[in-house]
Design a protein around this motif. Structure first.
Motif, PDB file in Angstrom:
ATOM      1  N   CYS A   1      -5.338 -12.465 -17.242  1.00 30.69           N
ATOM      2  CA  CYS A   1      -4.984 -13.111 -15.977  1.00 30.69           C
ATOM      3  C   CYS A   1      -4.811 -12.102 -14.841  1.00 30.69           C
ATOM      4  O   CYS A   1      -3.722 -11.991 -14.256  1.00 30.69           O
ATOM      5  N   PRO A   2      -5.861 -11.348 -14.518  1.00 32.42           N
ATOM      6  CA  PRO A   2      -5.736 -10.320 -13.478  1.00 32.42           C
ATOM      7  C   PRO A   2      -5.358 -10.855 -12.099  1.00 32.42           C
ATOM      8  O   PRO A   2      -4.654 -10.202 -11.338  1.00 32.42           O
ATOM      9  N   GLU A   3      -5.853 -12.052 -11.748  1.00 32.02           N
ATOM     10  CA  GLU A   3      -5.500 -12.626 -10.450  1.00 32.02           C
ATOM     11  C   GLU A   3      -4.004 -12.916 -10.362  1.00 32.02           C
ATOM     12  O   GLU A   3      -3.370 -12.722  -9.322  1.00 32.02           O
ATOM     13  N   ASP A   4      -3.448 -13.382 -11.466  1.00 30.66           N
ATOM     14  CA  ASP A   4      -2.016 -13.699 -11.485  1.00 30.66           C
ATOM     15  C   ASP A   4      -1.168 -12.432 -11.465  1.00 30.66           C
ATOM     16  O   ASP A   4      -0.078 -12.412 -10.894  1.00 30.66           O
ATOM     17  N   ILE A   5      -1.658 -11.359 -12.085  1.00 27.56           N
ATOM     18  CA  ILE A   5      -0.964 -10.067 -12.024  1.00 27.56           C
ATOM     19  C   ILE A   5      -0.890  -9.595 -10.578  1.00 27.56           C
ATOM     20  O   ILE A   5       0.140  -9.082 -10.111  1.00 27.56           O
ATOM     21  N   LEU A   6      -1.982  -9.790  -9.844  1.00 26.84           N
ATOM     22  CA  LEU A   6      -2.032  -9.421  -8.432  1.00 26.84           C
ATOM     23  C   LEU A   6      -0.985 -10.205  -7.644  1.00 26.84           C
ATOM     24  O   LEU A   6      -0.288  -9.661  -6.786  1.00 26.84           O
ATOM     25  N   GLU A   7      -0.849 -11.485  -7.959  1.00 19.77           N
ATOM     26  CA  GLU A   7       0.155 -12.336  -7.302  1.00 19.77           C
ATOM     27  C   GLU A   7       1.567 -11.840  -7.596  1.00 19.77           C
ATOM     28  O   GLU A   7       2.425 -11.794  -6.712  1.00 19.77           O
ATOM     29  N   ILE A   8       1.824 -11.432  -8.845  1.00 27.60           N
ATOM     30  CA  ILE A   8       3.137 -10.920  -9.235  1.00 27.60           C
ATOM     31  C   ILE A   8       3.486  -9.663  -8.447  1.00 27.60           C
ATOM     32  O   ILE A   8       4.599  -9.506  -7.950  1.00 27.60           O
ATOM     33  N   LYS A   9       2.516  -8.770  -8.312  1.00 27.73           N
ATOM     34  CA  LYS A   9       2.744  -7.526  -7.583  1.00 27.73           C
ATOM     35  C   LYS A   9       3.036  -7.781  -6.113  1.00 27.73           C
ATOM     36  O   LYS A   9       3.902  -7.147  -5.507  1.00 27.73           O
ATOM     37  N   ARG A  10       2.319  -8.717  -5.508  1.00 29.77           N
ATOM     38  CA  ARG A  10       2.511  -9.016  -4.088  1.00 29.77           C
ATOM     39  C   ARG A  10       3.869  -9.660  -3.831  1.00 29.77           C
ATOM     40  O   ARG A  10       4.514  -9.374  -2.821  1.00 29.77           O
TER      41      ARG A  10
ATOM     42  N   PHE B   1       6.561  -9.156  -5.548  1.00 29.59           N
ATOM     43  CA  PHE B   1       7.581  -8.116  -5.668  1.00 29.59           C
ATOM     44  C   PHE B   1       7.582  -7.218  -4.444  1.00 29.59           C
ATOM     45  O   PHE B   1       8.637  -6.764  -4.003  1.00 29.59           O
ATOM     46  N   GLU B   2       6.401  -6.951  -3.887  1.00 28.68           N
ATOM     47  CA  GLU B   2       6.298  -6.131  -2.681  1.00 28.68           C
ATOM     48  C   GLU B   2       7.126  -6.754  -1.551  1.00 28.68           C
ATOM     49  O   GLU B   2       7.818  -6.055  -0.804  1.00 28.68           O
ATOM     50  N   ALA B   3       7.068  -8.076  -1.448  1.00 22.90           N
ATOM     51  CA  ALA B   3       7.849  -8.773  -0.418  1.00 22.90           C
ATOM     52  C   ALA B   3       9.345  -8.659  -0.700  1.00 22.90           C
ATOM     53  O   ALA B   3      10.153  -8.468   0.220  1.00 22.90           O
ATOM     54  N   LYS B   4       9.728  -8.751  -1.970  1.00 23.34           N
ATOM     55  CA  LYS B   4      11.145  -8.658  -2.339  1.00 23.34           C
ATOM     56  C   LYS B   4      11.684  -7.253  -2.114  1.00 23.34           C
ATOM     57  O   LYS B   4      12.857  -7.075  -1.753  1.00 23.34           O
ATOM     58  N   LYS B   5      10.849  -6.241  -2.313  1.00 21.97           N
ATOM     59  CA  LYS B   5      11.257  -4.848  -2.090  1.00 21.97           C
ATOM     60  C   LYS B   5      11.766  -4.661  -0.669  1.00 21.97           C
ATOM     61  O   LYS B   5      12.717  -3.933  -0.421  1.00 21.97           O
ATOM     62  N   ARG B   6      11.109  -5.317   0.273  1.00 24.88           N
ATOM     63  CA  ARG B   6      11.446  -5.143   1.682  1.00 24.88           C
ATOM     64  C   ARG B   6      12.690  -5.935   2.082  1.00 24.88           C
ATOM     65  O   ARG B   6      13.169  -5.798   3.205  1.00 24.88           O
TER      66      ARG B   6
END
Length: 468
Positions: A315-324, A326-331
Motif C-alpha cells: 500500500c505505497p499510496e497509503d504510506i504516502l498519506e500517513i507521512k503527509r 504526520f508532517e502536518a502534525k509536526k508543525r
C-alpha cells in the motif's frame, strides 16, 4: 574562523562579479535544493534596487490531495530508459500509483537523497548517514529498490527540473529572458565538505547552468542576510516592531534547521553592514527527517515489523498519506501540549494488521501490549498521549540544544557577546523546537521569522544581487 577554501570561494565570487556578467543579469534566481523539500525564488535587478525584499517564489506546489506547500518534495522519478519522468509531488504520486498497479518495474525512484553528500565522520552512526561515500562524478546512488544510478544524474536532473519550471513560469507570465540574463544561485549547507560543494557545481553545470553565471551560497549565511534585510525593512516601516534590529556590532547565531542537516554559524554585523563570520560552520544530521525516522520506527514497533514491511510493499499510496498527515502534525505539536494527538490512518493499515495477525481487533490487542497506556484506537484513528509525540522529537532537539550550548560556551570563552539566535529553515516551523530553544536559552533574544522556511531562498537571492 574562515578557512582558506572559504576565502578562495569568496574571492572567486568577487572577481566574477567584478567581471560584470552576474552584476548585469536582469534577474537573480536562487535554487534551494533541500533534503526534504526544494524550491526557487527570484527577483529582478531593477526592483531589487528599490526594495531588497521584493522577491517572488512559487509557493503553490500541490500534492493533488489538498496539500499546498511553499516548496516541492525532493523526490524524483526516472522511467525505464533513465529519462526524467517527474519531480516533487508528481513523482511521489506517480510512483505510488505504479507500485499499486504493479507497473513500477524498470522505474527508478529517489527521495531525500541530498544527505548522501553529507560527510561528517562524527555522525556516521546516524541511520541516514551510516556509510561514508567518496563524493565524485562516479558516485552511485541506490533508488528505493536498490538499483543504482549516477548521483550526478539524479542531482542534475533535479536542478534542471527546478530551472525549467522557473523558465516555463516566465513564459506563462510573458517574461522574455535569455540565458545571459539570469544569475543563478545554488544554496549548500555550510557544514558540507569542499568536494560536496564542488559536486553541486558540477550538477548545476550538467543541468545546463552556465558556470560563469552560477554562485554557491551558504544556507545559514543566506538566511542571515535575508533576516537582516527584512528586519531593517520592518524597523523602518513599523512602529514598535518586536524583531531586534541588526545594528553594527550586533553578534548573533544562525540556527538553520532543515529537513536533513542543522547548520549553526555565528556572525557580527560590521559598520558597512557586511556580515563577518565569527566561527566555522558546524552542525549535524539532526533535522526534521530524524523526527520522521523516530515516528516510523514507533509505528513499526506498534504494528509489528512484519505487518509494517508488508504494508509498505502493498500500500505505497497509503504510506504516502500517513507521512503527509504526520508532517502536518509536526508543525502543530507544542512542548506545552497537554491534550492527546489524534491522527487518522487508512483503513488498509488496520486490515493488513488483522489479516497477518489473524486478529479480530487491533484495539483489543493494543490493550494487552506495552503501548496500552500511551496509544488508543478509535474509528481508524490513533490517539497518542502527549509524551509519545514529544518523544519523536527528543533525540533531534537534544542534539541541537547540546550543540548550540557548546558553541555559545566557546563564544563566551572567546569574549564574544552573542545575544540573539536566528531560527530559520523548514524545521524551525515546528513550535516544539522553537519553544524548547526559547526555554533553554531564555537569556537570549530568539528570532523566528514567520517565513522561516523561505528565509534561505530569499537571502540567497539577495546574496546573488550583492555577494559583498
Amino acid at each position: 574562523m574562515v578557512n582558506s577554501i572559504d576565502i578562495i570561494y569568496y574571492r572567486s565570487y568577487v572577481s566574477e562579479v567584478d567581471m560584470g556578467r552576474k552584476q548585469n543579469a536582469l534577474v537573480v534566481v536562487a535554487i534551494d535544493f533541500g533534503t526534504t523539500y526544494s524550491g526557487y525564488a527570484y527577483s529582478f535587478r531593477d526592483e531589487y534596487k528599490k526594495d531588497h525584499t521584493k522577491i517572488y517564489s512559487n509557493e503553490n506546489w500541490q500534492s493533488g490531495d489538498g496539500l499546498i506547500t511553499a516548496k516541492a518534495p525532493t523526490a524524483i522519478l526516472f522511467d525505464e530508459d533513465g529519462t526524467l519522468d517527474s519531480f516533487g509531488y508528481d513523482a511521489e504520486r506517480t510512483y505510488s500509483e505504479l507500485l499499486e498497479g504493479g507497473d513500477a518495474e524498470g522505474y527508478s525512484y529517489f527521495s531525500r537523497f541530498k544527505m548522501k553528500l553529507f560527510q561528517d565522520e562524527s555522525a556516521l552512526q546516524h541511520p541516514i548517514s551510516r556509510r561514508k561515500n567518496k563524493i565524485s562524478r562516479d558516485l552511485i546512488l541506490e533508488d528505493v529498490t536498490g538499483k543504482g544510478m549516477k548521483a550526478l544524474k539524479v542531482f542534475s536532473e533535479s536542478i534542471r527540473f527546478l530551472k525549467e519550471h522557473f523558465l516555463k513560469s516566465c513564459k506563462v507570465a510573458n517574461f522574455k529572458l535569455n540565458e545571459g540574463d539570469i544569475h543563478w544561485v545554488l544554496t549548500v549547507p555550510a557544514i558540507w565538505k569542499d568536494n560536496a560543494k564542488q559536486f553541486m557545481r558540477e550538477a548545476a553545470k550538467e543541468a545546463g547552468i552556465n558556470e560563469d553565471l552560477l554562485t554557491l551560497a551558504y544556507e545559514p549565511e543566506a538566511a542571515a542576510i535575508y533576516c537582516k534585510e527584512a528586519t531593517v525593512q520592518r524597523k523602518e516601516g513599523t512602529e514598535g516592531c518586536s524583531l531586534q534590529s541588526f545594528e553594527p556590532g550586533h553578534q548573533f547565531l544562525v540556527l538553520d534547521c532543515g529537513g536533513g542537516t542543522i547548520d549553526v554559524t555565528t556572525y557580527e554585523v560590521q559598520n558597512d553592514s557586511v556580515l563577518k563570520e565569527l566561527s566555522e560552520p558546524s552542525g549535524g544530521p539532526w533535522g526534521g527527517t530524524y523526527v520522521d525516522l523516530e515516528y516510523e520506527c514507533f509505528l513499526k514497533d506498534l504494528f509489528g515489523k512484519d505487518v509494517w514491511e508488508t504494508y509498505i510493499k502493498e500500500c505505497p499510496e497509503d504510506i504516502l498519506e500517513i507521512k503527509r498527515k504526520f508532517e502536518a502534525k509536526k508543525r502543530g505539536t507544542k512542548e506545552s501540549q497537554k491534550t492527546k494527538t489524534t491522527i487518522p490512518y487508512p483503513a488498509s493499515l488496520f486490515r493488513t494488521y488483522c489479516d497477518i495477525r489473524k486478529s479480530d481487533s487491533i484495539q483489543e490487542d493494543l490493550k494487552k501490549s506495552v503501548h496500552s497506556k500511551t496509544v488508543t484506537v478509535s474509528n481508524e484513528k490513533l490517539r497518542y498521549e502527549p509524551k509519545i509525540i514529544k518523544q519523536f522529537f527528543e533525540k533531534s532537539i537534544e542534539s541541537i540544544i547540546s550543540h548550540v550550548r557548546d558553541l555559545l560556551a566557546t563564544s563566551k570563552r572567546q569574549r564574544r557577546h552573542i545575544d540573539s539566535i536566528l531560527m530559520v529553515g523548514g524545521f524551525s516551523d515546528s513550535p516544539i523546537l522553537v519553544e524548547r530553544v526559547k526555554r533553554e536559552f531564555s537569556n537570549l533574544v530568539i528570532i523566528s521569522p514567520q517565513d522561516a522556511v523561505l528565509a534561505v531562498l530569499k537571502g540567497a537571492v539577495m546574496f546573488g544581487h550583492n555577494p559583498n
